[in-house]
Design an enzyme around this catalytic site. Structure first.
Site, PDB file in Angstrom:
ATOM      1  N   PHE A  59       0.848  -1.186   0.000  1.00 28.97           N
ATOM      2  CA  PHE A  59       0.000   0.000   0.000  1.00 28.97           C
ATOM      3  C   PHE A  59       0.885   1.238   0.000  1.00 28.97           C
ATOM      4  CE2 PHE A  59      -4.558   1.092   0.789  1.00 28.97           C
ATOM      5  CZ  PHE A  59      -5.117  -0.028   0.177  1.00 28.97           C
TER       6      PHE A  59
ATOM      7  N   GLN B  14      -7.637  14.866   2.893  1.00 28.56           N
ATOM      8  CA  GLN B  14      -6.941  13.971   1.966  1.00 28.56           C
ATOM      9  C   GLN B  14      -7.658  13.812   0.637  1.00 28.56           C
ATOM     10  OE1 GLN B  14      -6.410   9.489   2.776  1.00 28.56           O
ATOM     11  NE2 GLN B  14      -4.340  10.315   2.662  1.00 28.56           N
TER      12      GLN B  14
ATOM     13  N   HIS C 242      -7.672  11.421  -2.625  1.00 29.94           N
ATOM     14  CA  HIS C 242      -7.220  10.122  -3.119  1.00 29.94           C
ATOM     15  C   HIS C 242      -6.986  10.299  -4.611  1.00 29.94           C
ATOM     16  CE1 HIS C 242      -7.050   5.892  -4.056  1.00 29.94           C
ATOM     17  NE2 HIS C 242      -7.179   5.572  -2.784  1.00 29.94           N
TER      18      HIS C 242
ATOM     19  N   LEU D   1     -14.477   5.508  -5.524  1.00 28.59           N
ATOM     20  CA  LEU D   1     -13.067   5.190  -5.301  1.00 28.59           C
ATOM     21  C   LEU D   1     -12.615   3.983  -6.110  1.00 28.59           C
ATOM     22  CD1 LEU D   1     -10.565   5.691  -3.345  1.00 28.59           C
ATOM     23  CD2 LEU D   1     -11.423   3.706  -2.131  1.00 28.59           C
TER      24      LEU D   1
ATOM     25  N   GLU E 255      -6.465   2.001  -3.679  1.00 27.41           N
ATOM     26  CA  GLU E 255      -5.015   2.011  -3.865  1.00 27.41           C
ATOM     27  C   GLU E 255      -4.496   0.596  -4.142  1.00 27.41           C
ATOM     28  OE1 GLU E 255      -3.006   5.152  -1.540  1.00 27.41           O
ATOM     29  OE2 GLU E 255      -2.117   3.431  -0.545  1.00 27.41           O
TER      30      GLU E 255
ATOM     31  N   ARG F 121      -0.436   9.387  -0.730  1.00 26.39           N
ATOM     32  CA  ARG F 121      -1.540  10.009  -1.472  1.00 26.39           C
ATOM     33  C   ARG F 121      -1.353  11.503  -1.698  1.00 26.39           C
ATOM     34  NH1 ARG F 121      -6.424   6.622   1.449  1.00 26.39           N
ATOM     35  NH2 ARG F 121      -5.790   4.671   0.468  1.00 26.39           N
TER      36      ARG F 121
ATOM     37  N   HIS G 222     -11.287  12.408  -0.022  1.00 21.63           N
ATOM     38  CA  HIS G 222     -11.455  11.045   0.468  1.00 21.63           C
ATOM     39  C   HIS G 222     -11.568  10.939   1.984  1.00 21.63           C
ATOM     40  CE1 HIS G 222     -11.167   6.734   0.343  1.00 21.63           C
ATOM     41  NE2 HIS G 222     -10.000   6.687   0.951  1.00 21.63           N
TER      42      HIS G 222
ATOM     43  N   ARG H  89      -2.700  10.806   5.928  1.00 24.38           N
ATOM     44  CA  ARG H  89      -2.893   9.406   6.350  1.00 24.38           C
ATOM     45  C   ARG H  89      -2.352   8.459   5.292  1.00 24.38           C
ATOM     46  NH1 ARG H  89      -6.971   5.273   5.383  1.00 24.38           N
ATOM     47  NH2 ARG H  89      -8.142   6.668   4.030  1.00 24.38           N
TER      48      ARG H  89
ATOM     49  N   ASN I 214      -4.388   2.615   7.057  1.00 27.99           N
ATOM     50  CA  ASN I 214      -4.235   2.858   8.500  1.00 27.99           C
ATOM     51  C   ASN I 214      -5.564   3.209   9.166  1.00 27.99           C
ATOM     52  OD1 ASN I 214      -1.642   2.247   9.241  1.00 27.99           O
ATOM     53  ND2 ASN I 214      -0.869   4.341   9.139  1.00 27.99           N
TER      54      ASN I 214
HETATM   55  C1  LIG Z   1     -14.778   4.435  -0.492  1.00 27.71           C
HETATM   56  C2  LIG Z   1     -13.859   4.371   0.687  1.00 27.71           C
HETATM   57  C3  LIG Z   1     -12.894   3.376   0.748  1.00 27.71           C
HETATM   58  C4  LIG Z   1     -12.035   3.316   1.850  1.00 27.71           C
HETATM   59  N1  LIG Z   1     -11.088   2.328   1.884  1.00 27.71           N
HETATM   60  C5  LIG Z   1     -10.283   2.229   2.972  1.00 27.71           C
HETATM   61  C6  LIG Z   1      -9.336   1.165   3.077  1.00 27.71           C
HETATM   62  O1  LIG Z   1      -9.229   0.292   2.224  1.00 27.71           O
HETATM   63  N2  LIG Z   1      -8.540   1.131   4.175  1.00 27.71           N
HETATM   64  C7  LIG Z   1      -8.621   2.065   5.159  1.00 27.71           C
HETATM   65  O2  LIG Z   1      -7.882   1.969   6.139  1.00 27.71           O
HETATM   66  N3  LIG Z   1      -9.532   3.065   5.097  1.00 27.71           N
HETATM   67  C8  LIG Z   1     -10.355   3.164   4.027  1.00 27.71           C
HETATM   68  N4  LIG Z   1     -11.267   4.184   3.966  1.00 27.71           N
HETATM   69  C9  LIG Z   1     -11.456   5.040   5.131  1.00 27.71           C
HETATM   70  C10 LIG Z   1     -12.238   4.286   6.196  1.00 27.71           C
HETATM   71  O3  LIG Z   1     -13.109   3.382   5.580  1.00 27.71           O
HETATM   72  C11 LIG Z   1     -13.052   5.211   7.089  1.00 27.71           C
HETATM   73  O4  LIG Z   1     -12.251   6.242   7.570  1.00 27.71           O
HETATM   74  C12 LIG Z   1     -13.623   4.443   8.284  1.00 27.71           C
HETATM   75  O5  LIG Z   1     -14.298   3.292   7.846  1.00 27.71           O
HETATM   76  C13 LIG Z   1     -14.531   5.312   9.122  1.00 27.71           C
HETATM   77  O6  LIG Z   1     -15.163   4.516  10.092  1.00 27.71           O
HETATM   78  P1  LIG Z   1     -16.012   5.196  11.263  1.00 27.71           P
HETATM   79  O7  LIG Z   1     -16.527   4.097  12.092  1.00 27.71           O
HETATM   80  O8  LIG Z   1     -15.198   6.250  11.888  1.00 27.71           O
HETATM   81  O9  LIG Z   1     -17.207   5.933  10.512  1.00 27.71           O
HETATM   82  P2  LIG Z   1     -18.371   5.388   9.542  1.00 27.71           P
HETATM   83  O10 LIG Z   1     -18.180   3.995   9.124  1.00 27.71           O
HETATM   84  O11 LIG Z   1     -18.528   6.429   8.502  1.00 27.71           O
HETATM   85  O12 LIG Z   1     -19.643   5.400  10.496  1.00 27.71           O
HETATM   86  C14 LIG Z   1     -20.203   6.609  10.983  1.00 27.71           C
HETATM   87  C15 LIG Z   1     -21.446   6.276  11.782  1.00 27.71           C
HETATM   88  O13 LIG Z   1     -21.915   7.461  12.419  1.00 27.71           O
HETATM   89  C16 LIG Z   1     -23.308   7.530  12.296  1.00 27.71           C
HETATM   90  N5  LIG Z   1     -23.716   8.931  12.398  1.00 27.71           N
HETATM   91  C17 LIG Z   1     -23.141  10.012  11.832  1.00 27.71           C
HETATM   92  N6  LIG Z   1     -23.809  11.138  12.184  1.00 27.71           N
HETATM   93  C18 LIG Z   1     -24.810  10.756  12.997  1.00 27.71           C
HETATM   94  C19 LIG Z   1     -25.859  11.453  13.675  1.00 27.71           C
HETATM   95  N7  LIG Z   1     -26.012  12.778  13.590  1.00 27.71           N
HETATM   96  N8  LIG Z   1     -26.729  10.724  14.427  1.00 27.71           N
HETATM   97  C20 LIG Z   1     -26.616   9.375  14.518  1.00 27.71           C
HETATM   98  N9  LIG Z   1     -25.650   8.680  13.885  1.00 27.71           N
HETATM   99  C21 LIG Z   1     -24.759   9.365  13.148  1.00 27.71           C
HETATM  100  C22 LIG Z   1     -23.611   6.896  10.952  1.00 27.71           C
HETATM  101  O14 LIG Z   1     -24.937   6.436  10.883  1.00 27.71           O
HETATM  102  C23 LIG Z   1     -22.600   5.741  10.947  1.00 27.71           C
HETATM  103  O15 LIG Z   1     -23.136   4.614  11.605  1.00 27.71           O
HETATM  104  C24 LIG Z   1     -12.138   4.266   2.873  1.00 27.71           C
HETATM  105  C25 LIG Z   1     -13.111   5.250   2.817  1.00 27.71           C
HETATM  106  C26 LIG Z   1     -13.938   5.321   1.714  1.00 27.71           C
HETATM  107  C27 LIG Z   1     -14.926   6.438   1.654  1.00 27.71           C
END
Ligand SMILES: Cc1cc2nc3c(=O)[nH]c(=O)nc-3n(C[C@H](O)[C@H](O)[C@H](O)COP(=O)(O)OP(=O)(O)OC[C@H]3O[C@@H](n4cnc5c(N)ncnc54)[C@H](O)[C@@H]3O)c2cc1C
Length: 586
Positions: free
Chosen positions: A117, A231, A233, A243, A246, A288, A356, A391, A395
């Site tokens: 990566f 960031q 991407h 997306l 990577e 990135r 991203h 980032r 990670n």
């Molecule tokens: C397309 C894509 C691909 C990615 N690929 C990778 C990868 O391969 N490797 C990597 O390390 N990272 C990757 N990332 C980044 C990583 O996936 C995210 O940073 C990470 O999954 C975020 O997880 P989280 O639990 O913080 O938030 P999320 O999974 O976004 O969850 C947020 C939660 O908060 C809740 N929420 C938000 N606001 C409210 C509100 N007002 N009231 C109630 N609930 C609320 C939502 O309902 C949801 O359940 C990727 C991101 C994207 C967009």
């Protein structure tokens, strides 16, 4: 208003929220957990993650390597004690997921497979084909079902934190099905609300990533840290922003300009090496920030391919062959074929950089605690900070596991150490005030502004002035414009005034969150007069460790622009150096 009593309320049921809930459940089955999410857990953005999660597992790798890659990749703005904790905990968390049923891809000999990566000198990214986030989220979700103490509140939108007696003691949320407001009284609250990429018009982020979690903490007086680091991407589909992971480049895909040149060799990421699988030189596996910046320069030189969606570079994966693409990148093939009509087996895919990920977020310490007693945060909404100014891919999935768990442990410890009971009347009064504020917005008549129009102006401003390269003039313009939009926001009138699933109201509230976050981005970016990682200033092109080897902290003000302060970065063993990506990947 109906009141729900709980011990730990968790806002967000993505990877970080679910991992936190499990940690609380495992610590003490008697603690009641309210897991609140504006969408069904499996619709959280974690589900969309493709490439994988980093954690040292192979004998030729070391925790020190992972530490150094992360700190250098973050342009030395990471807190090194937090990075140490991340890299140490990562393998245990990833193995734990395996034990809970996550179907990690395997080597032919049956051991866990890892892939290269960007910015990581060794192969250490665990993956489940190119659907890693889907499998991680599924594994966490099904594991969470084992805990009777976890009560889910799906499709509840959290509007406010309730702070009384100097500590966070709950929140208010709208049950979307009925439109009714609920008060949650909690002894501790964890925010796991995800990122805020939707401030920008062109993003990989799902529609729900509107920075609500960040805005909740910010308005309650907790600083947003390092918000200027947004960031890009390098490889998004040019039409939809979807997306292309990577991992396309990790598996050996190459980036070409319109002349067929692997242009990254001209930006300190060379020399060019024979096209092969996997990449041995940095080249396409540069970090990135650097790869996206190279795109910008190539565009200025007229070396990009003009398309109906703007200038693109080409991601060429043809040499990988159909078998490898189907096995390792099935989703990528599906997405490019369905949305762009381009099959990566036979044609290079046009791509362009896309917003991203937010490196910045709610100010937390290594225990996932915010400075506000009773309030914890983890995942993309938080800034602990392990990502610094940039980032490294893969990670973040690791971060949501490691710090999601940490937030759960810290919240459970806080509750068990005997947080004083709250004053019911005072808490109810705060909940009623929050309800009245929402109702006033809901019932307003004669307002001159629409959500859609303000949102569009905000996005255009962010794209124009807070993109890959920035300038003082552009950022000043953004600050003025965003301040104006925040004032005009008070004049928004809803077109739908019904109760049941009122998405008009939700989008208005989400816009409020995004405007607050956007202002914090622009103000912090204007104040940082240097170039570091993802924050590149055309008027201050050098990194300035003397003045800015510090975290920015943006503090909310209801009517004025945020106040930006600074805090020193925690440096334990790696002194700031030169980021050199001309070496080998192994
Ligand atoms: C397309 C894509 C691909 C990615 N690929 C990778 C990868 O391969 N490797 C990597 O390390 N990272 C990757 N990332 C980044 C990583 O996936 C995210 O940073 C990470 O999954 C975020 O997880 P989280 O639990 O913080 O938030 P999320 O999974 O976004 O969850 C947020 C939660 O908060 C809740 N929420 C938000 N606001 C409210 C509100 N007002 N009231 C109630 N609930 C609320 C939502 O309902 C949801 O359940 C990727 C991101 C994207 C967009």
């Amino acid at each position: 208003m109906e009141t729900i009593q709980t011990d730990v309320a968790i806002i967000g049921a993505g990877g970080a929220g679910l991992r936190a809930a499990i940690a609380v459940g495992e610590t003490d089955p008697k603690l009641r957990i309210a897991l609140i999410s504006k969408v069904y857990p499996m619709r959280s953005h974690t589900c969309a993650a493709e490439g994988g999660a980093a954690g040292v597992i192979k004998p030729d790798d070391s925790l020190e390597n992972h530490f150094n890659d992360t700190v250098g990749g973050g342009d030395w703005l990471c807190d090194q004690d937090a990075v140490d904790y991340l890299v140490q905990e990562a393998p245990r968390e990833l193995i734990q997921l395996e034990h809970w049923g996550c179907p990690w891809s395997r080597e032919p000999n049956g051991s866990v497979a890892v892939r290269p990566f960007g910015g990581m000198i060794k192969q250490r990214t665990w993956f489940a084909a190119d659907k890693s986030g889907f499998h991680i989220l599924h594994t966490l979700f099904q594991t969470s079902l084992k805990f009777p103490s976890i009560q889910r509140f799906d499709e509840y939108y959290v509007t406010d934190l309730i702070v009384d007696d100097g500590r966070c003691q709950g929140l208010t949320a709208i049950e979307m099905r009925s439109g009714q407001m609920r008060q949650f009284q909690a002894r501790a609250v964890i925010i796991a609300g995800g990122g805020a990429g939707r401030m920008f018009p062109f993003t990989t982020n799902g529609a729900i990533k509107t920075g609500d979690g960040m805005a909740l903490a910010y308005r309650a007086g907790v600083a947003l840290k390092d918000m200027e680091f947004v960031q890009y991407h390098p490889t998004g589909l040019p039409n939809t922003g979807t997306l292309l992971t990577e991992a396309c480049r990790g598996e050996g895909g190459i980036l070409l300009n319109k002349n067929g040149r692997r242009f990254l060799q001209d930006y300190g990421m060379g020399p060019e090496t024979p096209v092969g699988k996997p990449q041995l030189k940095t080249m396409e596996l540069g970090p990135r920030d650097r790869v996206s910046q190279a795109f910008w320069h190539e565009q200025k030189k007229g070396n990009m391919l003009p398309t109906q969606w703007g200038d693109c570079m080409l991601l060429d994966m043809r040499h990988l062959g159909e078998k490898a693409i189907n096995e390792r990148l099935p989703l990528v093939r599906d997405v490019t074929t369905s949305y762009l009509g381009v099959d990566p087996v036979t044609d290079p895919v046009p791509v362009r950089p896309v917003v991203h990920y937010m490196m910045g977020g709610i100010d937390t310490n290594i225990r996932a605690a915010t400075p506000l007693a009773g309030l914890f945060a983890a995942g993309e909404c938080a800034c602990v900070s392990i990502n610094g100014a940039n980032r490294l891919g893969s990670n973040s999935l690791t971060e949501i596991l490691v710090f999601g768990r940490r937030a759960g442990l810290s919240a459970a410890e806080y509750v068990r150490s005997g947080a004083r009971p709250g004053n019911d009347a005072a808490l109810a009064a705060k909940a009623t005030a929050a309800q009245a504020r929402i109702r006033a917005r809901f019932e307003k008549t004669g307002g001159k502004e629409s959500v859609a129009a303000l949102r569009k102006e905000m996005m255009t401003t962010m794209e124009r002035n807070a993109g890959i390269y920035r300038s003082g003039d552009g950022l000043s313009e953004a600050c003025v414009k965003l301040g104006e939009l925040r004032h005009r926001y008070a004049e928004v009138e809803l077109t739908d005034k019904t109760n049941v699933y009122n998405t008009d109201l939700l989008q208005a509230l989400e816009l409020g969150s995004m405007l607050d976050c956007a202002e914090a981005v622009a103000a912090s970016a204007l104040a940082r007069k240097e170039s570091r990682g993802a924050h590149q200033r055309l008027d201050f092109v050098e990194r300035d460790d003397k003045s800015f080897l510090r975290h920015s902290l943006a503090y909310y003000h209801p009517t004025d622009p945020p106040r930006v302060e600074y805090r020193d970065v925690v440096i334990t063993k790696s002194q700031p150096g030169v980021r050199d990506y001309s070496g080998d990947h192994q």
